[in-house]
Write a protein that holds these residues in place. Structure first.
Motif, mmCIF file in Angstrom:
data_model
loop_
_atom_site.group_PDB
_atom_site.id
_atom_site.type_symbol
_atom_site.label_atom_id
_atom_site.label_comp_id
_atom_site.label_asym_id
_atom_site.label_seq_id
_atom_site.Cartn_x
_atom_site.Cartn_y
_atom_site.Cartn_z
ATOM 1 N N SER A 108 -60.673 46.960 43.621
ATOM 2 C CA SER A 108 -61.980 47.146 43.461
ATOM 3 C C SER A 108 -62.795 45.838 43.902
ATOM 4 O O SER A 108 -63.522 45.751 44.919
ATOM 5 N N ILE A 109 -61.926 44.663 43.978
ATOM 6 C CA ILE A 109 -62.269 43.277 44.607
ATOM 7 C C ILE A 109 -62.199 43.398 46.148
ATOM 8 O O ILE A 109 -63.016 43.379 46.976
ATOM 9 N N LEU A 165 -62.226 46.147 47.843
ATOM 10 C CA LEU A 165 -63.553 47.198 48.197
ATOM 11 C C LEU A 165 -64.703 46.722 48.465
ATOM 12 O O LEU A 165 -65.538 46.979 49.146
ATOM 13 N N ASP A 166 -64.904 45.541 47.522
ATOM 14 C CA ASP A 166 -66.259 44.740 47.673
ATOM 15 C C ASP A 166 -66.123 43.796 48.822
ATOM 16 O O ASP A 166 -67.215 43.265 48.910
ATOM 17 N N GLY A 167 -65.155 43.651 49.342
ATOM 18 C CA GLY A 167 -65.001 42.991 50.616
ATOM 19 C C GLY A 167 -64.835 41.586 50.247
ATOM 20 O O GLY A 167 -65.352 40.507 50.936
ATOM 21 N N PHE A 216 -68.386 42.092 42.157
ATOM 22 C CA PHE A 216 -67.738 40.679 42.385
ATOM 23 C C PHE A 216 -68.587 40.064 43.467
ATOM 24 O O PHE A 216 -69.342 40.884 44.712
ATOM 25 N N ARG A 249 -73.222 37.572 48.894
ATOM 26 C CA ARG A 249 -73.780 38.035 47.498
ATOM 27 C C ARG A 249 -74.458 36.914 46.878
ATOM 28 O O ARG A 249 -75.452 36.882 46.315
ATOM 29 N N GLU A 277 -63.414 51.189 37.965
ATOM 30 C CA GLU A 277 -63.177 50.617 39.251
ATOM 31 C C GLU A 277 -63.231 51.694 40.384
ATOM 32 O O GLU A 277 -63.280 52.734 40.116
ATOM 33 N N ARG A 286 -67.787 50.695 48.195
ATOM 34 C CA ARG A 286 -68.573 49.773 48.589
ATOM 35 C C ARG A 286 -70.264 49.913 48.602
ATOM 36 O O ARG A 286 -71.001 48.946 48.171
#
Lengths: 383, 98
Positions: A330-331, A333-335, B10, B15, B67, B71
């Motif tokens: 997931s990390i 995937l978040d870029g 994250f 961000r 999870e 994106r």
């Protein structure tokens, strides 16, 4: 002229597993007696422990069209190329649902192993398999592929007497790294053999190239000495059969020359089908398999310990921050680049490079990868 | 009562830059150096999310997080957080997907 039977990618991997001794003592696809014995008792008719079916399914129509018969031979082909020869010892109808319940403990079609089994054809064809040539393994996997004989020779060349297997289907994070290190300590091993499972992929999985190269990067960067760490491949479609598959993995890694096998939490499990430690407890019920299970709990980040801490020892239950493969995916995937404490920079960089070179820009399997990736296994040139 | 699950958004450098001081203050430090915002997820919201995104996964045993959201979904959650100044934005997010 022999009848020609095209193999799926998964069946071709199993041919290779049978012919080269990965699945010893099994030498061929299982017949009715073997299959019943494995399903009911987790043993071959000889009494030796063997927990999973290794079967080749064909439709009734194919049996008739190809004129398949007991005592005959079949040329098995992979993408049109001659691949292996099967001597037919048995052709029989099978009960998919009963076998699913025996092997997986459920016939729920949402279970990925059950779903695959229920989709198979109604007949099974059994008998020993012989490869016609050494198959070709595509880049970047060539240097990681060893037959059991070759791997045993490599282990001897390295002077390893105790070898602990680490099964992987993930890019390694530091939790994996510590699993390997703790297994190395616990078994007083000379070396850790990473046996990366390369097989059926689903959308969202890491691409195989990132997994294998990521493990190699750990040793190249010195987090595990190259003299004590080696990455290899196992061409196998995960069954997600939990405890039964853990036993299968132990047998395969014994055949590869390992003396020990690390089992962590929920080994070969999926969803909530198995108790997270069932794959560890099953070894209590079995005779000596010739390979010793090394049972390890989880590693997590603990801000109080200021580092990676072992669940069984760290007393900061409220502070510990567990991380899973899914969380790290997931990390990514978040870029976002994961902190070095949970994924080594060298591994992250390797994953990024593998994405660009093999993953069509992503470290995760997507439709383009499924459609256009270069096949891992191809028929070798006939002499 | 606190929500049984959460989604971690994250925070990349971009961000982080877009966050107000207040939202920065509620972001968590994870794994010694990673900042994240935590979106609470109720049981029935988790089920709706998983049916919307079949490749997502709820890790109910280890991290109690949802999870593998794409994106685009995380970007949308982040936009809702920035626009509203709060992190309990999942109902707003789900209402976009009737």
């Amino acid at each position: 002229m022999l009848p020609r039977l095209p193999l799926s990618r998964g069946a071709a991997s199993e041919c290779l597993g049978l012919a080269f001794g990965f699945f010893a003592p099994l030498k061929g696809f299982m017949g009715a007696t073997e299959l019943a014995s494995v399903g009911e008792r987790m043993r071959l008719p000889s009494g030796l422990v063997f927990p999973l079916p290794v079967i080749l399914d064909v439709s009734l129509e194919t049996v008739s069209d190809l004129g398949l018969r007991t005592g005959g031979q079949v040329l098995l082909t992979l993408r049109g190329q001659d691949f292996a020869l099967l001597t037919v010892e048995d052709i029989f109808r099978w009960d998919r649902e009963t076998l699913a319940r025996q092997v997986y403990g459920t016939a729920d079609p949402r279970h990925p192993g059950v779903r695959r089994m229920l989709r198979r054809a109604e007949m099974l064809i059994a008998g020993p398999v012989e490869m016609l040539a050494r198959p070709k393994v595509a880049e970047p996997f060539t240097r990681f592929f060893f037959t059991p004989l070759e791997l045993r020779a490599e282990i001897a060349r390295r002077g390893w007497r105790r070898v602990v297997a680490h099964q992987s289907r993930n890019v390694p994070h530091t939790g994996h790294e510590w699993l390997m290190k703790s297994a190395w300590f616990a078994s007083e091993a000379d070396g850790v053999l990473v046996s990366a499972v390369v097989g059926e992929k689903r959308e969202g999985d890491y691409i195989d190239e990132a997994i294998v190269l990521g493990h190699a990067a750990l040793a190249r960067a010195g987090y595990l000495r190259p003299e004590a760490h080696m990455t290899s491949l196992l061409l196998w479609d995960m069954h997600y059969a939990g405890p039964r598959e853990a036993v299968f993995h132990a047998i395969v890694r014994k055949n590869l020359g390992c003396t020990h096998h690390m089992f962590g939490r929920d080994h070969a499990g999926v969803g909530n089908y198995y108790d997270p430690y069932a794959s560890q407890r099953i070894f209590d019920e079995l005779p000596d398999l010739g390979i010793r299970p090394v049972l390890i709990q989880e590693w997590a980040y603990c801000p109080k310990c200021q580092g990676i801490a072992y669940q069984g020892l760290c007393g900061h239950d409220l502070e510990r921050q567990p991380f899973s493969g899914s969380l790290i995916r997931s990390i990514l995937l978040d870029g976002v680049q994961p902190p070095g404490l949970i994924m080594r920079k060298e591994v992250f960089d390797t994953v990024q490079a593998a994405s660009a070179e093999f993953g069509f820009g992503s470290p995760f399997v997507g439709p383009e990868y499924l459609e256009r990736r270069h096949p891992v296994l191809e028929a070798g040139a006939l002499r | 009562m606190s929500a049984p699950y959460r989604i971690l958004v994250f925070l990349s450098a971009e961000r982080l830059e877009a966050l107000s001081k207040e939202l920065r203050a509620v972001s968590e430090d994870l794994f010694a150096g990673l900042r994240a915002l935590s979106v609470p997820v109720a049981e029935e919201q988790k089920d709706r999310l998983l049916s919307l995104y079949p490749t997502a996964k709820c890790d109910s045993a280890t991290t109690r997080t949802v999870e593998l959201l794409p994106r685009s979904a995380k970007d949308r959650l982040f936009s809702l957080i920035v626009a509203s100044g709060r992190t309990d934005v999942l109902e707003d997010f789900l209402s976009d997907h009737p």
